[in-house]
Design a protein around this motif. Structure first.
Motif, short mmCIF file in Angstrom:
data_model
loop_
_atom_site.label_atom_id
_atom_site.label_comp_id
_atom_site.label_asym_id
_atom_site.label_seq_id
_atom_site.Cartn_x
_atom_site.Cartn_y
_atom_site.Cartn_z
N HIS A 136 0.84 -1.19 0.00
CA HIS A 136 0.00 0.00 0.00
C HIS A 136 0.89 1.25 0.00
CE1 HIS A 136 0.84 0.62 4.33
NE2 HIS A 136 0.74 -0.70 4.41
N LEU A 137 0.27 2.40 -0.18
CA LEU A 137 1.03 3.64 -0.37
C LEU A 137 1.84 4.07 0.85
CD1 LEU A 137 -1.47 5.92 -2.35
CD2 LEU A 137 0.54 4.72 -3.22
N GLN A 138 1.43 3.66 2.03
CA GLN A 138 2.13 4.07 3.25
C GLN A 138 3.02 2.97 3.82
OE1 GLN A 138 -1.41 4.93 2.94
NE2 GLN A 138 -0.56 6.81 2.09
N ASP A 139 3.49 2.07 2.97
CA ASP A 139 4.28 0.93 3.48
C ASP A 139 5.77 1.24 3.60
OD1 ASP A 139 5.17 0.87 0.85
OD2 ASP A 139 4.05 -0.93 0.31
N GLY A 140 6.17 2.46 3.28
CA GLY A 140 7.57 2.85 3.44
C GLY A 140 8.47 2.51 2.26
#
Length: 226
Positions: free
Chosen positions: A103-107
């Motif tokens: 996902h977009l906030q997975d680093g």
């Protein structure tokens, strides 16, 4: 489409593109119906821009966003099986800080690499038309222009190869085949084009593409860049 001065401006233009009604309708339909496993998630449901290091020397070029992958998450190869293979290979070669992306906030961060696709919208049955591909080549043209340090392009699959060939108008050497490579002079720049089978389940489940095979183009790119 108009020429954009930065990658961020280009990304915004891509996200708002409505040039191919069939594709937009399909992206939105998939986002409405969803897959059962993701029924509680908000789908992106529109064109997906490329992403990565703006100083990249490696460009990875795929076919199109996956219907329940990038069309869901909003980032190329994020949240699908092909992406699992891609980010693992890039991680092993030092082009990614993570071996997976969900996902977009997975680093996830790419290093010296940028990922995009020939088509920016998920196509029905994963089969875009040639006119849809050609409509999108203008975006690929701008991406390459705004990535001035790119010297190696890994093309994932024949569709991506044929799109790049049409855009750069080069005469194929050995043509498309896993591991095939060719040097191309274009717009006062020299590119090394490296071919790879696409890490689709059709190729990975049948063992047409193995992990060792898929790793090789990224190791070759690393060698060519160093």
């Amino acid at each position: 489409m108009s020429n954009c001065p930065t990658l961020s401006a280009l990304s915004e233009q891509i996200h708002n593109c409505r040039a191919c009604p069939r594709l937009i309708e399909w992206c939105q339909e998939v986002a409405r119906k969803k897959r059962a496993a993701f029924v509680d998630q908000q789908y992106w449901g529109r064109p997906v821009a490329g992403f990565g290091d703006p100083n990249a020397q490696l460009l990875v070029l795929g076919l199109a966003p996956a219907a329940h992958g990038a069309n869901r998450t909003g980032r190329m190869f994020t949240g699908d099986k092909s992406g699992e293979w891609l980010f693992e290979a890039m991680f092993k070669s030092g082009f990614s800080n993570r071996p997976n992306s969900s996902h977009l906030q997975d680093g996830l961060e790419l290093s010296n690499a940028y990922i995009t696709a020939t088509l920016k919208c998920a196509p029905p049955a994963n089969k875009p038309t040639l006119s849809e591909r050609n409509q999108c080549l203008g975006y690929l043209s701008q991406e390459i222009a705004l990535l001035p340090r790119v010297k190696v392009i890994i093309v994932l699959g024949r569709f991506a190869y044929d799109g790049l060939k049409k855009y750069m108008n080069f005469i194929p050497g050995t043509g498309f085949g896993h591991g095939n490579e060719q040097k191309v002079d274009f717009m006062n720049r020299q590119f090394l084009i490296i071919c790879s089978y696409h890490p689709s389940q059709q190729n990975t489940f049948t063992k047409k593409l193995t992990k060792d095979m898929f790793q090789a183009p990224f190791e070759r790119a690393k060698e060519a860049i160093s």
